[in-house]
Structures are given as C-alpha cells and as structure tokens.
Scaffold this active site. Structure first.
Site, PDB file in Angstrom:
ATOM      1  N   GLU A  58      25.390  57.458  42.765  1.00  0.00           N
ATOM      2  CA  GLU A  58      25.259  57.657  44.206  1.00  0.00           C
ATOM      3  C   GLU A  58      23.993  56.998  44.750  1.00  0.00           C
ATOM      4  O   GLU A  58      22.919  57.114  44.158  1.00  0.00           O
ATOM      5  CB  GLU A  58      25.241  59.151  44.524  1.00  0.00           C
ATOM      6  CG  GLU A  58      25.205  59.453  46.017  1.00  0.00           C
ATOM      7  CD  GLU A  58      25.121  60.943  46.313  1.00  0.00           C
ATOM      8  OE1 GLU A  58      25.433  61.324  47.445  1.00  0.00           O
ATOM      9  OE2 GLU A  58      24.735  61.708  45.410  1.00  0.00           O
TER      10      GLU A  58
ATOM     11  N   LYS B 229      31.611  60.324  52.350  1.00  0.00           N
ATOM     12  CA  LYS B 229      31.371  61.649  51.780  1.00  0.00           C
ATOM     13  C   LYS B 229      31.673  62.742  52.803  1.00  0.00           C
ATOM     14  O   LYS B 229      31.139  62.743  53.912  1.00  0.00           O
ATOM     15  CB  LYS B 229      29.921  61.728  51.313  1.00  0.00           C
ATOM     16  CG  LYS B 229      29.538  62.998  50.564  1.00  0.00           C
ATOM     17  CD  LYS B 229      28.113  62.866  50.041  1.00  0.00           C
ATOM     18  CE  LYS B 229      27.659  64.076  49.256  1.00  0.00           C
ATOM     19  NZ  LYS B 229      26.299  63.882  48.705  1.00  0.00           N
TER      20      LYS B 229
ATOM     21  N   CYS C  30      29.443  63.044  44.857  1.00  0.00           N
ATOM     22  CA  CYS C  30      28.486  64.098  44.537  1.00  0.00           C
ATOM     23  C   CYS C  30      28.911  65.498  44.982  1.00  0.00           C
ATOM     24  O   CYS C  30      29.731  66.118  44.305  1.00  0.00           O
ATOM     25  CB  CYS C  30      27.113  63.739  45.093  1.00  0.00           C
ATOM     26  SG  CYS C  30      25.755  64.656  44.290  1.00  0.00           S
TER      27      CYS C  30
END
Length: 292
Positions: free
Chosen positions: A40, A113, A150
């Site tokens: 990431e 995300k 994540c």
C-alpha cells in the site's frame, strides 16, 4: 499462475523507493512472475501518521507519472502489476487507489479504498475520500483480480462481494504495523488476527488470498508517538486458508509463489458455501446495526 510480491522498507526519498520498486518488479518478472503485487502507498513513507496539508503534494492523477512508469515496466517485462497510489482526482479530492496495469502497459482498472480508518498514527480520513467504485474484480490477462486495500481486509462483506462477482483471487496491498505502547503479547495478537481474518476470507470464498505489507520502522514526524513498526508477514494463502508462503516480520523480501487457480473450483465442490447461502434470510446486513 506465478505471483510475485515485494515486501519493502520505504524511506523519505520517494525517487529511491520507486527506483527500487521498478528494479524489483523487473527482477520478479525475469524470475517468472506473471502478476506482481506491491504494498500500500508504495512510493512514499506512510504519511498518514500526521495530519499535514503539505502531504497532499504527494498525490498524483490517474493516469499519471506512476501509471506511466509501471506501464512501461509491465510492457517491457510482459507482467501484470497491482500498484497502490495516492490519487489526486481533483483539487481537494483524493483517494487511496489501487491501479492494475496490464501486460501491454495499459490500465486494466482501478479500485478506490472503501473502508477508511481513523486511528492514532493512521489518520487516513484526513487524506482519503471513501471509494465510490464499489467492489468489482478487475479483468486482466491473468484472471479476474479482486483487489482491495488494507483496512478493507477486515470486512468479510468486501471479500464476499468480490467473490460473488467472479474474482479468481483476493489481493490486499497493505500498510499495517505495531503501536509501540502495546505489549509484545498484544502486538502478536493483532498480527495474527490480521492474518487469520484474511485466511478466513480465503476459506469462506474458496479463493486464494495475497496480502503484501510493508516492513521496517517509520518515525512519527510530529514526535507524539514512537512511530510505526510495520510487521511485514506478507503472505499467499490457498482457498482452504493454507499458507503457501509467509514473509518475515522484519526483512525486505522479493518472492515468487506459484498457485493453481483451478484448485479453487475443486475446493468449492467440496465446500459449497456459495450454494448453501441463505440469500433469503440475510435482510439487515446492509444496516449499520439492528436494534430490534
């Protein structure tokens, strides 16, 4: 399919980080990797340890410099690359975005995300607007990639929707580490919970999982905390949660792991979780909480 990943320790020198990544991707491709997954926000330090408007200067458009660079690498070495970028969509509008580069250097697709944390030293809500592209696998020459990022890795709903839309595997670029004030025992509980929940996604959906984390210590620019020690432990798991490879907690690694995508169908024949889902009985899952 042969999957390569780089578990890297970043520095404040973004140019050096990117050059090392470029060299690493090229090396993995030469070693047979068909798909390379990066961690990431791989171009820079994890800047979310502080709330600083100057850090927005790290963001870039998509397409932009990074997609051009990694596109050239993908085309040169005939490899698919999963990148993780700080996307500047418009002035004052930014995303934490995974961009998948196809073998010919083109952008196969992107994922913004969806779940954005806001914890001490992880002030991501200050920087990132929640994603608006939903949970859709990205079609590539090596398969349909269920790319998430994540904090998304803690949510079974995200993994399930990727699976229901035909993902061949789940991929999680990651930046997560230890809070220095926690006890050693608590730190290990957190690290193992992180791996366990993702292995659970593999089992529940009958899909391989690839999680690539950064490694090394990064200081807190504000001095309020002792910084983050990223715990590495990047891993590749099979559709029954079996570990094909697990990286170290404190060293950089460059790894190629071979997986058999056809095995997922066999596992789903043994464990037909998708068949037995009670889709008529899940009303309420879209609610924040059920008070009744």
């Amino acid at each position: 399919m042969k999957i390569g990943f780089l578990q890297q320790h970043n520095t404040a020198d973004t140019r050096s980080n990117v050059l090392r990544l470029a060299e690493g991707v090229a090396d993995l491709a030469k070693r047979g990797a068909e798909l390379v997954v990066l961690q990431e926000l791989h171009n820079s330090l994890y800047f979310c340890q502080e709330e600083n408007v100057d850090n927005f200067d790290l963001a870039e458009p998509v397409p932009g410099p990074s997609t051009q660079l990694f596109g050239e690498i993908a085309r040169t070495y005939n490899v698919v690359i999963v990148t993780s970028l700080f996307e500047r969509r418009a002035p004052g509008l930014y995303h934490n975005t995974a961009v998948v580069i196809e073998r010919d250097g083109s952008i196969a697709g992107k994922y913004r995300k969806m779940h954005i944390p806001d914890d001490p030293a992880y002030y991501e809500k200050f920087y990132f607007t929640p994603g608006d592209l939903g949970f859709h696998p990205i079609q590539t020459s090596v398969g349909r990639l269920g790319v998430l990022v994540c904090w998304d890795q803690w949510y079974p709903e995200a993994a399930r929707l990727m699976a229901l839309r035909g993902a061949d595997l789940l991929i999680y670029p990651t930046a997560i580490g230890y809070e220095s004030s926690d006890s050693k025992e608590e730190q290990q509980r957190q690290r193992m919970a992180w791996q366990t929940v993702q292995r659970g996604h593999a089992v529940a959906n009958g899909l391989p999982v690839v999680a690539v984390n950064r490694v090394g210590h990064e200081t807190d620019p504000t001095g309020r905390t002792k910084g983050i020690s990223f715990w590495g432990t990047s891993f590749v798991a099979g559709p029954q949660g079996e570990i094909y490879y697990e990286a170290s907690t404190d060293e950089e690694e460059s790894v190629v792991v071979e997986i058999d995508l056809k095995h997922s169908e066999q596992v789903r024949r043994w464990w037909p979780f998708l068949r037995d889902r009670r889709i008529d009985a899940y009303g309420g899952i879209e609610k924040r909480f059920l008070d009744e």
